[in-house]
Write a protein that holds these residues in place. Structure first.
Motif, PDB file in Angstrom:
ATOM      1  N   ALA A   1      68.847  23.444  -5.036  1.00  0.00           N
ATOM      2  CA  ALA A   1      70.256  23.246  -5.378  1.00  0.00           C
ATOM      3  C   ALA A   1      70.408  22.820  -6.837  1.00  0.00           C
ATOM      4  N   ILE A   2      71.498  23.226  -7.443  1.00  0.00           N
ATOM      5  CA  ILE A   2      71.856  22.813  -8.792  1.00  0.00           C
ATOM      6  C   ILE A   2      72.824  21.639  -8.680  1.00  0.00           C
ATOM      7  N   GLU A   3      72.581  20.590  -9.449  1.00  0.00           N
ATOM      8  CA  GLU A   3      73.428  19.404  -9.381  1.00  0.00           C
ATOM      9  C   GLU A   3      74.233  19.255 -10.665  1.00  0.00           C
ATOM     10  N   VAL A   4      75.530  19.079 -10.499  1.00  0.00           N
ATOM     11  CA  VAL A   4      76.436  18.934 -11.637  1.00  0.00           C
ATOM     12  C   VAL A   4      77.373  17.774 -11.345  1.00  0.00           C
ATOM     13  N   GLU A   5      77.606  16.921 -12.350  1.00  0.00           N
ATOM     14  CA  GLU A   5      78.587  15.852 -12.201  1.00  0.00           C
ATOM     15  C   GLU A   5      79.921  16.332 -12.745  1.00  0.00           C
ATOM     16  N   VAL A   6      80.979  16.067 -11.998  1.00  0.00           N
ATOM     17  CA  VAL A   6      82.337  16.454 -12.385  1.00  0.00           C
ATOM     18  C   VAL A   6      83.113  15.184 -12.695  1.00  0.00           C
ATOM     19  N   ILE A   7      83.620  15.074 -13.935  1.00  0.00           N
ATOM     20  CA  ILE A   7      84.353  13.891 -14.360  1.00  0.00           C
ATOM     21  C   ILE A   7      85.781  14.293 -14.691  1.00  0.00           C
ATOM     22  N   GLY A   8      86.730  13.705 -13.983  1.00  0.00           N
ATOM     23  CA  GLY A   8      88.134  13.959 -14.264  1.00  0.00           C
ATOM     24  C   GLY A   8      88.700  12.903 -15.188  1.00  0.00           C
ATOM     25  N   ALA A   9      89.567  13.320 -16.101  1.00  0.00           N
ATOM     26  CA  ALA A   9      90.236  12.395 -17.018  1.00  0.00           C
ATOM     27  C   ALA A   9      91.545  13.051 -17.446  1.00  0.00           C
ATOM     28  N   GLN A  10      92.554  12.242 -17.687  1.00  0.00           N
ATOM     29  CA  GLN A  10      93.829  12.800 -18.102  1.00  0.00           C
ATOM     30  C   GLN A  10      93.687  13.509 -19.453  1.00  0.00           C
ATOM     31  N   PHE A  11      93.852  14.812 -19.492  1.00  0.00           N
ATOM     32  CA  PHE A  11      94.114  15.751 -18.375  1.00  0.00           C
ATOM     33  C   PHE A  11      93.145  16.919 -18.527  1.00  0.00           C
ATOM     34  N   SER A  12      91.867  16.661 -18.237  1.00  0.00           N
ATOM     35  CA  SER A  12      90.836  17.686 -18.378  1.00  0.00           C
ATOM     36  C   SER A  12      89.677  17.368 -17.446  1.00  0.00           C
ATOM     37  N   TRP A  13      88.817  18.348 -17.278  1.00  0.00           N
ATOM     38  CA  TRP A  13      87.602  18.193 -16.480  1.00  0.00           C
ATOM     39  C   TRP A  13      86.386  18.317 -17.386  1.00  0.00           C
ATOM     40  N   THR A  14      85.393  17.467 -17.145  1.00  0.00           N
ATOM     41  CA  THR A  14      84.127  17.542 -17.874  1.00  0.00           C
ATOM     42  C   THR A  14      83.005  17.705 -16.859  1.00  0.00           C
ATOM     43  N   PHE A  15      82.100  18.635 -17.141  1.00  0.00           N
ATOM     44  CA  PHE A  15      80.971  18.910 -16.250  1.00  0.00           C
ATOM     45  C   PHE A  15      79.684  18.527 -16.968  1.00  0.00           C
ATOM     46  N   VAL A  16      78.899  17.663 -16.336  1.00  0.00           N
ATOM     47  CA  VAL A  16      77.671  17.147 -16.929  1.00  0.00           C
ATOM     48  C   VAL A  16      76.477  17.680 -16.142  1.00  0.00           C
ATOM     49  N   TYR A  17      75.597  18.376 -16.831  1.00  0.00           N
ATOM     50  CA  TYR A  17      74.419  18.966 -16.202  1.00  0.00           C
ATOM     51  C   TYR A  17      73.244  17.991 -16.258  1.00  0.00           C
ATOM     52  N   PRO A  18      72.197  18.238 -15.468  1.00  0.00           N
ATOM     53  CA  PRO A  18      71.070  17.295 -15.421  1.00  0.00           C
ATOM     54  C   PRO A  18      70.411  17.023 -16.766  1.00  0.00           C
ATOM     55  N   ASN A  19      70.481  17.986 -17.697  1.00  0.00           N
ATOM     56  CA  ASN A  19      69.866  17.751 -19.008  1.00  0.00           C
ATOM     57  C   ASN A  19      70.797  17.014 -19.965  1.00  0.00           C
ATOM     58  N   GLY A  20      71.974  16.596 -19.483  1.00  0.00           N
ATOM     59  CA  GLY A  20      72.923  15.866 -20.313  1.00  0.00           C
ATOM     60  C   GLY A  20      73.958  16.733 -20.979  1.00  0.00           C
ATOM     61  N   HIS A  21      73.857  18.044 -20.820  1.00  0.00           N
ATOM     62  CA  HIS A  21      74.830  18.943 -21.451  1.00  0.00           C
ATOM     63  C   HIS A  21      76.197  18.755 -20.817  1.00  0.00           C
TER      64      HIS A  21
END
Length: 267
Positions: free
Chosen positions: A126-146
């Motif tokens: 499986a690929i793991e990605v962190e999803v961070i919500g903030a007013q008013f956009s989405w940020t996706f953080v990959y395991p290598n920090g990208h």
């Protein structure tokens, strides 16, 4: 809570539903199965009810050639004669209860599979990605920090999402992939999806989060596995950090601290 993880490979793990009672497969396949079952049962019940209504309407019709002695007309406030003391009514209610309870139980078991956060977390590919919500956009953080504002993933692969927020309540949803998960400050909710084929899907916020809520959209780009491998190989942490430094940001407020101190967002 583990908002970051090491890359564990990008193999194809697309599962299709077997012949079991509870459907298995991608979220799209599972929800399509639920829809088809409800549609079939709803159609069957509708045909039975309407058919019974038409039969009784014809049976109790008022016409010159109709003999009232042929049928026992219902009397207001009394059980219809020939109803076996309400036996037919009891049987119909009993059958309805069995159907409804069975349908609810089947749907519950199906949704347990869909909402199981360990399904993808336990998958070594499986690929793991962190999803961070903030007013008013989405940020996706990959395991290598990208970090990026566009979620990219390979087709036919489990993608495990850890969803959080750094300010107010949000809700990350991709209707085309049947994905929806709350983004809560200080907490992490887990979800997953598998996209059958390459394409671009729209992602939205489904929690009223402020004046810019309607603009809190982004794209989910599903790529061919080889193309994704090439893209991921050329990414790096936007602030020059490594997996180790990203992991040190974990904790109850790790996602918020990391989001607040990031130097920028890549493509």
């Amino acid at each position: 809570m583990v908002p970051f993880a090491t890359v564990r490979g990008h193999g194809t793990v697309l599962h299709t539903g077997g012949g079991g009672l509870v459907p298995r497969g991608t979220r799209v396949q599972v929800f399509d199965s639920i829809f088809e079952v409800f549609l079939a049962l709803g159609t069957l019940v509708g045909v039975v009810v309407l058919g019974y209504m038409v039969v009784k309407a014809y049976q109790y019709r008022a016409a010159a050639d109709h003999d009232d002695g042929d049928v026992s007309r219902p009397v207001l406030g009394e059980l219809p004669r020939g109803s076996e003391g309400g036996g037919k009514l009891f049987v119909s209610f009993g059958m309805s209860a069995i159907i409804v309870v069975s349908l609810v139980a089947w749907t519950y078991l199906t949704l347990l599979y869909v909402e199981d956060p360990g399904r993808s977390a336990a998958d070594p590919d499986a690929i793991e990605v962190e999803v961070i919500g903030a007013q008013f956009s989405w940020t996706f953080v990959y395991p290598n920090g990208h970090r990026t504002n566009v979620l990219r993933a390979p087709a036919g692969t489990d993608v495990h999402l850890s969803v959080t927020s750094r300010d107010v309540f949000h809700n990350f949803g991709v209707p085309g992939l049947r994905v929806k998960s709350d983004a809560i400050p200080g907490q992490t909710t887990e979800t997953w999806f598998v996209a059958d084929e390459p394409g671009t899907y729209a992602a939205h916020c489904y929690e009223l989060c402020g004046s810019g809520h309607s603009f809190m959209d982004t794209e989910v780009v599903i790529m061919e596995p080889d193309d994704y491998e090439a893209w991921y190989a050329n990414t790096s942490a936007s602030d020059g950090s490594t997996n180790a430094s990203a992991a040190n940001a974990s904790g109850s407020d790790g996602p918020a601290r990391l989001a607040a101190t990031a130097g920028g967002v890549g493509a």
